[in-house]
Design a protein around this motif. Structure first.
Motif, PDB file in Angstrom:
ATOM      1  N   ASN A 192       0.860  -1.175   0.000  1.00 38.53           N
ATOM      2  CA  ASN A 192       0.000   0.000   0.000  1.00 38.53           C
ATOM      3  C   ASN A 192       0.902   1.232   0.000  1.00 38.53           C
ATOM      4  O   ASN A 192       1.983   1.199   0.565  1.00 38.53           O
ATOM      5  N   ILE A 193       0.474   2.291  -0.678  1.00 41.94           N
ATOM      6  CA  ILE A 193       1.237   3.542  -0.578  1.00 41.94           C
ATOM      7  C   ILE A 193       0.428   4.525   0.257  1.00 41.94           C
ATOM      8  O   ILE A 193      -0.725   4.849  -0.071  1.00 41.94           O
ATOM      9  N   GLY A 198       3.426   9.062   1.271  1.00 43.16           N
ATOM     10  CA  GLY A 198       3.975   8.399   0.089  1.00 43.16           C
ATOM     11  C   GLY A 198       4.819   7.183   0.437  1.00 43.16           C
ATOM     12  O   GLY A 198       5.423   6.561  -0.434  1.00 43.16           O
ATOM     13  N   ARG A 199       4.862   6.805   1.721  1.00 44.14           N
ATOM     14  CA  ARG A 199       5.660   5.659   2.155  1.00 44.14           C
ATOM     15  C   ARG A 199       4.937   4.353   1.832  1.00 44.14           C
ATOM     16  O   ARG A 199       3.710   4.299   1.822  1.00 44.14           O
ATOM     17  N   VAL A 200       5.740   3.324   1.619  1.00 40.33           N
ATOM     18  CA  VAL A 200       5.152   1.998   1.363  1.00 40.33           C
ATOM     19  C   VAL A 200       4.824   1.334   2.705  1.00 40.33           C
ATOM     20  O   VAL A 200       5.613   1.394   3.649  1.00 40.33           O
TER      21      VAL A 200
END
Ligand SMILES: Nc1nc2c(ncn2[C@@H]2O[C@H](COP(=O)(O)OP(=O)(O)OP(=O)(O)O)[C@@H](O)[C@H]2O)c(=O)[nH]1
Ligand SMILES: C[C@H](OP(=O)(O)O)C(=O)O
Length: 211
Positions: A192-193, A198-200
């Motif tokens: 998921n972003i 904006g991190r995974v």
């Protein structure tokens, strides 16, 4: 060389309780162990399980229900050296990084975990003993120094990635197709972003509720 793998599946991975129930933690811990054993099987080294309760696994097994440090030190006091100790929660480990662990000739080799633990050790000197938990990497380095034993650090992202906390699951889904990654995917986890940063991360499908 023999590789000792301590494994306690009675109440494993409690730090994953926010995302996995007990049954799931046991299945997931078992899947991570399968990944470690699969990697060892591709090398010339021999796995030896140090478990707290009897297991059906076909590898060589020692059952000892004492705490991790006590059980490993008891094993070290009687086993032939050199010996390696590799944790079971390293699902990114590969035959190549296991081989690299054995490439150092110092009395002690340590692969530190992110966060300060000791994910793998190679011990070639009988004066060394283990003391796990907390920042055991530093403790083990100090213990070696006080016994005048040189230490090599095996600096490996794959060996450093022990899966302890929910955020660590991301690394498994990102970098592995093994049993643990398959277990996560089958049980509804996917990448998921995060919208804001904006991190995974990983998220779990709503139909796969842990209750
Ligand atoms: N034989 C044995 N292995 C243990 C014991 N405690 C932990 N281990 C193993 O040691 C390795 C590292 O342990 P941890 O990262 O603390 O894993 P854990 O205890 O399952 O996880 P937490 O409950 O979140 O601390 C894993 O391979 C565990 O299965 C123990 O008391 N005896
Ligand atoms: C066993 C312990 O594991 P951690 O709690 O750091 O995962 C350690 O490496 O000392």
């Amino acid at each position: 060389m023999e590789i000792l793998i301590p494994f306690d599946n009675r109440e494993p991975k409690t730090r994953l309780s926010p995302v996995l129930n007990r049954d799931e933690r046991q299945q997931f811990a078992d899947a991570m162990l399968s990944d470690v054993l699969s990697a060892i099987k591709e090398t010339n080294h021999t796995p030896h399980l140090l478990v707290t309760t009897p297991t059906d696994r076909s590898e060589k097994v020692t059952v000892d229900d004492r705490s991790l440090t006590a059980a490993v030190n008891k094993f070290l006091s009687t086993t032939k050296l050199p010996v390696a100790i590799l944790m079971s929660d390293l699902p990114l480990c590969t035959p190549a990084v296991i081989e690299r662990l054995f490439s150092y000739e110092t009395p002690i080799t340590i692969a530190p975990g992110l966060g300060g633990g000791t994910n793998a050790l190679v011990i070639r000197d009988r004066s060394f003993s283990v003391d796990y938990h907390g920042y055991s990497y530093r403790d083990h380095c100090q213990h070696a120094a006080s016994n005048s034993l040189a230490v090599s650090e095996c600096d490996s992202r794959r060996l450093a990635t022990d899966v302890d906390e929910p955020t660590d699951l991301r690394e498994v889904v990102l970098h592995s197709d093994g049993a643990a990654a398959t277990w996560l995917r089958t049980n509804g986890f996917s990448l998921n972003i995060e919208q804001k940063s904006g991190r995974v991360s990983v998220k779990r499908d709503e139909n796969n509720n842990r209750e």
